[in-house]
Motif scaffolding. Structure first.
Motif, PDB file in Angstrom:
ATOM      1  N   GLN A 136       0.818  -1.214   0.000  1.00 59.36           N
ATOM      2  CA  GLN A 136       0.000   0.000   0.000  1.00 59.36           C
ATOM      3  C   GLN A 136       0.858   1.273   0.000  1.00 59.36           C
ATOM      4  N   GLY A 137       1.934   1.295   0.752  1.00 59.52           N
ATOM      5  CA  GLY A 137       2.824   2.460   0.769  1.00 59.52           C
ATOM      6  C   GLY A 137       3.428   2.712  -0.601  1.00 59.52           C
ATOM      7  N   GLU A 138       3.820   1.630  -1.276  1.00 63.60           N
ATOM      8  CA  GLU A 138       4.404   1.762  -2.620  1.00 63.60           C
ATOM      9  C   GLU A 138       3.341   2.203  -3.621  1.00 63.60           C
ATOM     10  N   PHE A 139       2.069   1.870  -3.341  1.00 62.01           N
ATOM     11  CA  PHE A 139       0.974   2.342  -4.195  1.00 62.01           C
ATOM     12  C   PHE A 139       0.910   3.876  -4.163  1.00 62.01           C
ATOM     13  N   VAL A 140       1.270   4.459  -3.017  1.00 62.25           N
ATOM     14  CA  VAL A 140       1.268   5.924  -2.917  1.00 62.25           C
ATOM     15  C   VAL A 140       2.551   6.502  -3.520  1.00 62.25           C
ATOM     16  N   MET A 141       3.645   5.764  -3.400  1.00 61.82           N
ATOM     17  CA  MET A 141       4.921   6.249  -3.928  1.00 61.82           C
ATOM     18  C   MET A 141       4.931   6.282  -5.461  1.00 61.82           C
ATOM     19  N   LEU A 142       4.423   5.217  -6.073  1.00 60.16           N
ATOM     20  CA  LEU A 142       4.673   4.993  -7.499  1.00 60.16           C
ATOM     21  C   LEU A 142       4.005   5.972  -8.476  1.00 60.16           C
ATOM     22  N   PRO A 143       2.762   6.410  -8.244  1.00 59.54           N
ATOM     23  CA  PRO A 143       2.156   7.309  -9.241  1.00 59.54           C
ATOM     24  C   PRO A 143       3.015   8.538  -9.541  1.00 59.54           C
ATOM     25  N   ALA A 144       3.599   9.135  -8.511  1.00 59.40           N
ATOM     26  CA  ALA A 144       4.431  10.329  -8.736  1.00 59.40           C
ATOM     27  C   ALA A 144       5.625   9.983  -9.621  1.00 59.40           C
ATOM     28  N   VAL A 145       6.210   8.819  -9.371  1.00 60.84           N
ATOM     29  CA  VAL A 145       7.367   8.390 -10.172  1.00 60.84           C
ATOM     30  C   VAL A 145       6.939   8.162 -11.628  1.00 60.84           C
ATOM     31  N   LEU A 146       5.775   7.549 -11.805  1.00 63.15           N
ATOM     32  CA  LEU A 146       5.296   7.284 -13.173  1.00 63.15           C
ATOM     33  C   LEU A 146       4.998   8.583 -13.929  1.00 63.15           C
TER      34      LEU A 146
ATOM     35  N   ILE B  47       3.461  18.778 -18.236  1.00 64.72           N
ATOM     36  CA  ILE B  47       3.093  18.194 -16.938  1.00 64.72           C
ATOM     37  C   ILE B  47       1.693  17.580 -16.956  1.00 64.72           C
ATOM     38  N   TRP B  48       0.738  18.269 -17.582  1.00 63.25           N
ATOM     39  CA  TRP B  48      -0.645  17.748 -17.546  1.00 63.25           C
ATOM     40  C   TRP B  48      -0.759  16.421 -18.298  1.00 63.25           C
ATOM     41  N   LEU B  49      -0.006  16.345 -19.444  1.00 61.72           N
ATOM     42  CA  LEU B  49      -0.061  15.114 -20.232  1.00 61.72           C
ATOM     43  C   LEU B  49       0.693  13.984 -19.513  1.00 61.72           C
ATOM     44  N   GLY B  50       1.840  14.357 -18.932  1.00 64.33           N
ATOM     45  CA  GLY B  50       2.613  13.394 -18.152  1.00 64.33           C
ATOM     46  C   GLY B  50       1.776  12.833 -17.009  1.00 64.33           C
ATOM     47  N   ALA B  51       1.024  13.741 -16.363  1.00 65.76           N
ATOM     48  CA  ALA B  51       0.161  13.315 -15.253  1.00 65.76           C
ATOM     49  C   ALA B  51      -0.895  12.338 -15.757  1.00 65.76           C
ATOM     50  N   LEU B  52      -1.495  12.666 -16.895  1.00 66.10           N
ATOM     51  CA  LEU B  52      -2.539  11.786 -17.453  1.00 66.10           C
ATOM     52  C   LEU B  52      -1.971  10.407 -17.791  1.00 66.10           C
ATOM     53  N   ILE B  53      -0.803  10.407 -18.477  1.00 67.32           N
ATOM     54  CA  ILE B  53      -0.203   9.126 -18.891  1.00 67.32           C
ATOM     55  C   ILE B  53       0.185   8.301 -17.658  1.00 67.32           C
TER      56      ILE B  53
ATOM     57  N   ILE C 202      -0.789   8.527 -14.503  1.00 66.88           N
ATOM     58  CA  ILE C 202      -1.904   8.097 -13.656  1.00 66.88           C
ATOM     59  C   ILE C 202      -2.698   6.983 -14.347  1.00 66.88           C
ATOM     60  N   ALA C 203      -2.926   7.140 -15.660  1.00 65.58           N
ATOM     61  CA  ALA C 203      -3.656   6.101 -16.400  1.00 65.58           C
ATOM     62  C   ALA C 203      -2.891   4.778 -16.353  1.00 65.58           C
ATOM     63  N   ALA C 204      -1.574   4.869 -16.543  1.00 65.70           N
ATOM     64  CA  ALA C 204      -0.749   3.648 -16.493  1.00 65.70           C
ATOM     65  C   ALA C 204      -0.839   2.995 -15.116  1.00 65.70           C
ATOM     66  N   PHE C 205      -0.833   3.834 -14.083  1.00 68.22           N
ATOM     67  CA  PHE C 205      -0.894   3.279 -12.728  1.00 68.22           C
ATOM     68  C   PHE C 205      -2.240   2.603 -12.463  1.00 68.22           C
ATOM     69  N   LEU C 206      -3.328   3.298 -12.839  1.00 74.92           N
ATOM     70  CA  LEU C 206      -4.666   2.726 -12.585  1.00 74.92           C
ATOM     71  C   LEU C 206      -4.835   1.400 -13.327  1.00 74.92           C
ATOM     72  N   LEU C 207      -4.303   1.363 -14.539  1.00 73.55           N
ATOM     73  CA  LEU C 207      -4.433   0.151 -15.350  1.00 73.55           C
ATOM     74  C   LEU C 207      -3.609  -0.998 -14.752  1.00 73.55           C
ATOM     75  N   VAL C 208      -2.350  -0.699 -14.456  1.00 74.85           N
ATOM     76  CA  VAL C 208      -1.451  -1.767 -14.003  1.00 74.85           C
ATOM     77  C   VAL C 208      -1.712  -2.140 -12.545  1.00 74.85           C
ATOM     78  N   PHE C 209      -1.846  -1.123 -11.686  1.00 74.90           N
ATOM     79  CA  PHE C 209      -1.930  -1.423 -10.255  1.00 74.90           C
ATOM     80  C   PHE C 209      -3.361  -1.369  -9.698  1.00 74.90           C
ATOM     81  N   GLY C 210      -4.319  -1.030 -10.547  1.00 70.52           N
ATOM     82  CA  GLY C 210      -5.719  -1.165 -10.158  1.00 70.52           C
ATOM     83  C   GLY C 210      -6.254  -2.449 -10.751  1.00 70.52           C
ATOM     84  N   VAL C 211      -6.430  -2.450 -12.069  1.00 70.59           N
ATOM     85  CA  VAL C 211      -6.962  -3.627 -12.777  1.00 70.59           C
ATOM     86  C   VAL C 211      -5.946  -4.769 -12.751  1.00 70.59           C
ATOM     87  N   GLY C 212      -4.708  -4.456 -13.127  1.00 72.49           N
ATOM     88  CA  GLY C 212      -3.668  -5.489 -13.222  1.00 72.49           C
ATOM     89  C   GLY C 212      -3.395  -6.167 -11.895  1.00 72.49           C
TER      90      GLY C 212
END
Lengths: 378, 292
Positions: free
Chosen positions: B39-49, B61-67, B69-79
């Motif tokens: 869970q702690g790494e779940f909070v760490m990783l989005p910023a890194v991504l 920045i806005w596009l980077g944030a979108l990419i 965050i979307a990658a995180f939700l896909l991989v660490f939410g669904v995945g």
């Protein structure tokens, strides 16, 4: 006939491998490439890599190429001990690193027992007070730096009281224990004395405490990343008093991480590529060209560490591990003899250094040197 | 008094981040009866991504944030649900818990090797200024964290309690067998829970990284404190995680201010021990019975 040539060539190549190995001198760098010391360690490693590449390109040390190996201590004292032992077991010519004072203190006896020079980046005053004849610094000791800062606080900042914030590890505690007597000697009151943890992420409470102490200035003595976090917290809490520190507070990484919050920070700097010394600036250009980032003082320290080994070896005209330490002790290395040392450096009998240093200020996101301070024993 | 208010606000801001991460603990617990040690790494990783996306694609920045965050939700939410939870839960809760420990190490070391071992600057959407509240200087960044975190938690509470989908999720969490009989798409509800957990982690990450800086090791502290928060508040209650997070944040801030910064890490642990001794189910948790 062709097959004979192939066999002969293969044999020649096979026989030449051990000969090539003998033409190398192995240096092991034991350093913080991850964990709390990652910023310092990465700079130190890059400085070493730059020096090694330069020396090898010019024919090596006494004709031998340097083989450099880096071991990541993860900023952990236990790992550091193991890595230093491994380096010695693997036949390192000298031990380079680490940078953090705690891991240095935990590992220095291993190199001492093996009678191998350990050239480190640590600044804690206590390291060189233990009679270890094989430990050598690449930076000024806190004992040398703190009187300069106390004088600066008294004479330039005109501070009557100072809030002290420090990181609770060997580096920070050493600095805190060195600055407070100097402040007292200078007649400056310590308004509040705040210890923080290594790797601490949230400095809001510390910044509030310091703000409420209402001192004339704040002396900040933290590692690089924590310095940046503290500066941000200080800005968020609206601390407007002068923030004064030592080399770590004004490093390039701190300035990058702290952003606007670093502007106006002042302090004493042991080494800097912004110093008005052409060799430092030239080093900075080469470093940036090779690694694509601006080095802090640790980059310079790592670079100098390799050149200290080169100078001592060439001075004794042979590869003698114990002789490296014996040659370095009490020596003064001049850039005219060894350009890689960058500035005249005197190595005292206990491994401490004496050399010029600088006062600096962060202006518009850039470290600007405002004065050059002389050697303590010119 | 002004000083106390300043410490209190700083504590609530930090506590709000712990609360977001702690709610993630409770959501995963409710749906899979296991603890997500990553869970702690779940909070760490989005910023890194986000930073990685900016670096790799040279994106604004806005596009980077979108990419990112979307990658995180896909991989660490669904995945996470499909590749870690589903295969492991069949073998019991313990293997799944161990799998999340492994995931935590992979996420941490992956961020270190794939991005950087050094801390990185993460942009803030709030200026670094203060305003005066009852004589205390309060950071706008802290106020923004509190406002956003509470809005997100309120929205989550409204979603869970006030919408049909949320009630289906709640029913699934309480009794998946009955929920299935009632025609609730249990699998989809569980998946939704994991996506919500990932989304909460993203919010926490974006809020805290401008202060903590983006670094691979940030999850260690956040994960530990969020875990303590979840236990203190009650592991099986979203409200408990909220209360626990705030208590831990405030206690941490007050300990640093009035006891000693040198022992501040120990104070929440002492709080944890006291709560376990006096009220093992947590301050707002409910007792659970299990048949063996």
């Amino acid at each position: 006939m062709t097959s004979h040539w192939i066999i002969a060539a293969t044999l020649t190549a096979g026989l030449s491998v051990p000969a090539l190995a003998q033409d190398k001198v192995k240096l092991v760098d034991v350093v913080e490439l991850s964990g709390a010391g990652a910023t310092s360690g990465t700079n130190w490693k890059s400085g070493i890599d730059l020096a090694v590449a330069e020396i090898n390109a010019k024919g090596g040390i006494l004709g031998k190429q340097i083989e450099i190996v880096h071991y990541d201590t993860q900023s952990n004292p236990g790992n550091t001990r193991a890595a230093v032992q491994r380096a010695i077991d693997e036949g390192t010519y000298a031990v380079l690193g680490p940078v953090f004072s705690g891991p240095i203190g935990a590992s220095m006896q291993i190199a001492q027992r093996a009678e191998i020079a350990q050239i480190v980046g640590g600044e804690a005053a206590g390291l060189t007070k233990q009679g270890n004849q094989y430990l050598f610094r690449t930076s000024l000791s806190q004992t040398a730096a703190m009187p300069k800062i106390a004088n600066y606080l008294k004479n330039t900042v005109k501070a009557g009281s100072v809030a002290v914030v420090w990181v609770n590890n060997d580096f920070g505690k050493g600095g805190r224990d060195a600055i407070i007597p100097e402040l007292e000697k200078a007649g400056i009151k310590v308004a509040v004395d705040v210890a923080t943890e290594q790797g601490q992420a949230d400095f809001a409470a510390d910044a509030i405490k310091i703000k409420n102490a209402n001192a004339d200035a704040v002396f900040v003595y933290l590692n690089e990343e924590e310095s940046a976090r503290f500066l941000r917290a200080a800005k968020q809490q609206g601390i407007t008093k002068p923030l004064i520190g030592e080399t770590t507070l004004l490093g390039s990484k701190v300035i990058e991480l702290a952003g606007e919050a670093a502007n106006g920070v002042k302090g004493h700097v042991g080494l800097s590529i912004e110093a008005p010394i052409p060799a430092f600036q030239e080093f900075g250009k080469k470093f940036i060209a090779k690694f694509n980032y601006t080095p802090d003082h640790n980059g310079l320290k790592g670079y100098m560490a390799v050149y200290m080994v080169k100078w001592a070896t060439e001075k004794q005209k042979k590869f003698d591990k114990k002789g490296v330490a014996d040659t370095l002790r009490g020596a003064t290395i001049k850039p005219s003899e060894e350009p890689g040392i960058l500035m005249e450096t005197t190595i005292e009998q206990n491994g401490d250094l004496d050399r010029e240093s600088f006062l600096a200020e962060v202006i518009n996101g850039k470290q600007v040197i405002t004065a050059t301070l002389p050697k303590l024993k010119p | 008094m002004a000083e106390f208010i300043a410490y209190l606000i700083a504590g609530i801001a930090t506590g709000a981040i712990y609360a977001l991460a702690a709610i993630g603990f409770t959501l995963v617990w409710q749906t899979s009866q296991t603890i997500n040690f990553a869970q702690g790494e779940f909070v760490m990783l989005p910023a890194v991504l986000v930073l990685l996306a900016i670096k790799l694609f040279g994106a604004p920045i806005w596009l980077g944030a979108l990419i990112g965050i979307a990658a995180f939700l896909l991989v660490f939410g669904v995945g996470f649900k499909l590749t870690v939870v589903d295969p492991m839960i069949k073998h019991g809760v313990l293997p799944l818990a161990i799998a999340t420990m492994a995931l935590s190490i992979i996420m941490k070391e992956g961020a270190k090797d794939g991005f950087s071992a050094e801390a990185q600057n993460f942009p803030s959407f709030v200026p670094s200024q203060t305003i005066s509240v009852f004589g205390a200087s309060i950071s706008l960044q802290h106020l923004a964290i509190i406002a956003v975190a509470f809005a997100v938690i309120w929205a989550l509470q409204w979603f869970v309690g006030g919408t049909r989908l949320g009630r289906q999720m709640q029913a699934t969490a309480q009794n998946p067998t009955v929920a299935r009989i009632l025609g609730i798409p249990v699998e989809r509800m569980v998946l939704l829970t994991f996506v919500i957990n990932a989304a909460l982690a993203v919010v926490a990450s974006v809020l805290i990284s401008p202060i903590y800086l983006a670094k691979f090791s940030n999850g260690e502290v956040i994960g530990l404190f969020a875990f303590i928060a979840a236990i203190v508040g009650g592991f099986n209650q979203v409200r408990g995680a909220l209360v626990g997070g705030l208590i831990v944040g405030i206690v941490d801030s007050m300990a640093a201010a009035y006891i000693s910064t040198q022992y501040r890490l120990a104070v929440p642990l002492v709080l944890l021990v006291v709560v376990i001794l006096l009220k093992p189910e947590g301050l707002m948790g409910r007792k659970e019975e299990r048949r063996v």
